[in-house]
Design an enzyme around this catalytic site. Structure first.
Site, PDB file in Angstrom:
ATOM      1  CB  SER A 167      37.414  42.085  44.410  1.00 30.83           C
ATOM      2  OG  SER A 167      38.845  42.347  44.830  1.00 30.83           O
ATOM      3  CE  LYS A 168      34.585  42.684  37.656  1.00 33.87           C
ATOM      4  NZ  LYS A 168      34.252  43.927  36.824  1.00 33.87           N
ATOM      5  NE  ARG A 169      41.731  44.373  46.276  1.00 33.70           N
ATOM      6  CZ  ARG A 169      42.672  43.761  47.190  1.00 33.70           C
ATOM      7  NH1 ARG A 169      43.823  43.074  46.787  1.00 33.70           N
ATOM      8  NH2 ARG A 169      42.108  43.690  48.360  1.00 33.70           N
TER       9      ARG A 169
END
Length: 475
Positions: free
Chosen positions: A255-257
């Protein structure tokens, strides 16, 4: 209807794959792998690869996202044979077929309001049942439907088979089956007449003659509905291959994290496209123990049999290792052309001396990314001011005589690495010093660092006058 639907039936004579992203964000790594596998399968079999932009989500789709997808595909060199096609430009086609399905009885109008549907679902949840449409507007033999309520614009639902099962042999996951009783009647057109995702996908795949649908396993639950619609249209069902998700370095869903999940972010971070392609190819697929291979080799070897059904795990260290390999073997002129704008973006003016090609040739085996290569090159083009701490650590009294004599001898030595190396060794012997004692302060004065390639090679990059001027400031 049959003649219209099968106008492109001759397309089914060859393998045809597609990549169909939604332009609601950038092209991420998972999407890029799907595109790569679909592209490679078509290339392997001499087939056709199609790019389709699924832009019917008007509220979330943006021109910027479309551009990001196209830029990502271009950077990865995943060229399409047909397209890009845009679903929004096919609205008339979708509406014609929905009208025909209504006429044939494979679809029907449903006047249930959104509020009624939500109330139904709440009641089902309260009873511990799976929330689903109850078929109240579904026409059946002998069933009397109520009068359509005034002021309610109906949706169109697909009349899903009520009995039996829908099954397919997934080319990655094996046999998959769903009971039709578990599938309620899907909305295929909203009240305003716009078709829904699952219907558009089906008709697109049919009209474009898609033979193999390779996509993420988040679509597995859509597949039985899509197969049923295809069968209702009298179409040949394509073969499906659902790829498992990609996990991040920490084992959770990517994911973006996790940082750089946009394909173009990898370009910004200094990765080469061929390295990203090579790395993506190994995320869930293998050819023996081969780790490094060209795109041409990948297309020759690629098959669906060796895709693992288990999740693949992204490993940044492995990507860096792959990228480092491709940097080492890359053409120096190409690397210089990629490093130059990175330096200029930092405000560094790249002069003709030292030649940037020579700089990247010297440093490319010591870095993992183009950005690291730019870091190494930058100190050769700026007005350098070495840290006082480094100077005090390495310019110690015992080496100053040798350094001063070296500066004097630099004035007339042949300015090339072998001659410089011979001179340094001569003075090391004369002053009874080890190589690091002389090489370290030279590096600090020249580039402000203690770790560089061979010091004679670094010296040879600079004009003689630059070396003498930098040494003079500190001796």
């Amino acid at each position: 209807m049959r003649a219209l639907l099968f106008a492109n039936s001759d397309l089914l004579m060859t393998i045809r794959t597609r990549f169909a992203p939604s332009p609601t964000g950038y092209l991420h790594i998972g999407g890029a792998r799907t595109a790569l596998f679909s592209w490679a399968y078509a290339r392997k079999h001499g087939g056709t690869f199609i790019l389709r932009i699924e832009d019917t989500d008007v509220e979330r789709s943006t021109p910027e996202a479309v551009r990001a997808i196209l830029d990502g595909m271009k950077w990865l060199n995943l060229d399409c044979d047909e397209g890009p096609f845009y679903q929004m430009r096919r609205m008339d086609r979708y509406k014609v077929v929905i009208r025909q399905m209504l006429d044939e009885g494979t679809a029907y109008h449903c006047y249930m309001t959104a509020e009624e549907l939500e109330a139904l679902r709440e009641a089902q949840r309260a009873r511990g049942e799976k929330p689903r449409y109850d078929g109240r507007w579904r026409p059946e033999p002998g069933k009397v439907l109520p009068e359509p309520p005034a002021g309610v614009t109906p949706v169109v639902r697909f009349k899903s088979p009520a009995h039996g099962a829908v099954a397919w042999k997934d080319l990655v996951k094996g046999h998959i089956a769903f009971e039709n009783a578990e599938l309620d009647d899907l909305i295929i057109a909203r009240g305003d007449g716009t078709p829904t995702y699952n219907f558009c996908v089906v008709l697109d795949d049919l009209d474009m003659g898609i033979t193999h649908v390779i996509r993420g396993d988040d679509h597995v639950n859509n597949t039985p509905r899509q197969i049923n619609i295809l069968k209702a249209l009298g179409a040949t069902v394509p073969q499906y291959a659902h790829l498992s998700m990609i996990l991040g370095d920490d084992g959770t869903k990517l994911s973006k994290r996790h940082g750089a999940v946009s394909v173009m972010q990898y370009e910004e971070d200094g990765y080469l496209p061929e390295a990203v392609i090579n790395y993506l190819a190994r995320l869930g697929w293998s050819h023996g123990d081969e780790e490094i291979f060209s795109v041409e080799q990948f297309c020759q070897w690629f098959d669906l049999d060796h895709i693992t059904p288990s999740a693949a795990q992204f490993n940044t260290e492995k990507l860096n290792w792959v990228n480092q390999h491709y940097l080492k073997v890359a053409d120096n002129a190409r690397l210089a052309a990629l490093v130059r704008p990175r330096l200029e973006a930092r405000g560094v003016k790249v002069s003709t001396v030292p030649a940037l090609e020579a700089v990247v040739a010297l440093y490319k085996e010591r870095v993992a990314t183009l950005n690291e290569l730019a870091d190494a090159a930058e100190v050769l083009y700026i007005d350098l001011h070495p840290a006082r701490e480094l100077l005090d650590t390495h310019l110690v009294p015992e080496v100053l005589p040798a350094l001063r004599e070296l500066a004097g001898r630099f004035a007339d030595v042949a300015w090339e690495a072998p001659a410089l190396n011979a001179l340094i060794k001569e003075l090391l012997a004369k002053h009874n010093l080890k190589m690091p004692k002389l090489a370290m302060p030279l590096r600090v004065m020249l580039v402000g660092q203690t770790h560089t390639p061979s010091v004679d090679a670094v010296l040879a990059l600079f004009p003689r006058e630059t070396v003498l001027a930098r040494m003079k400031k500190h001796l």
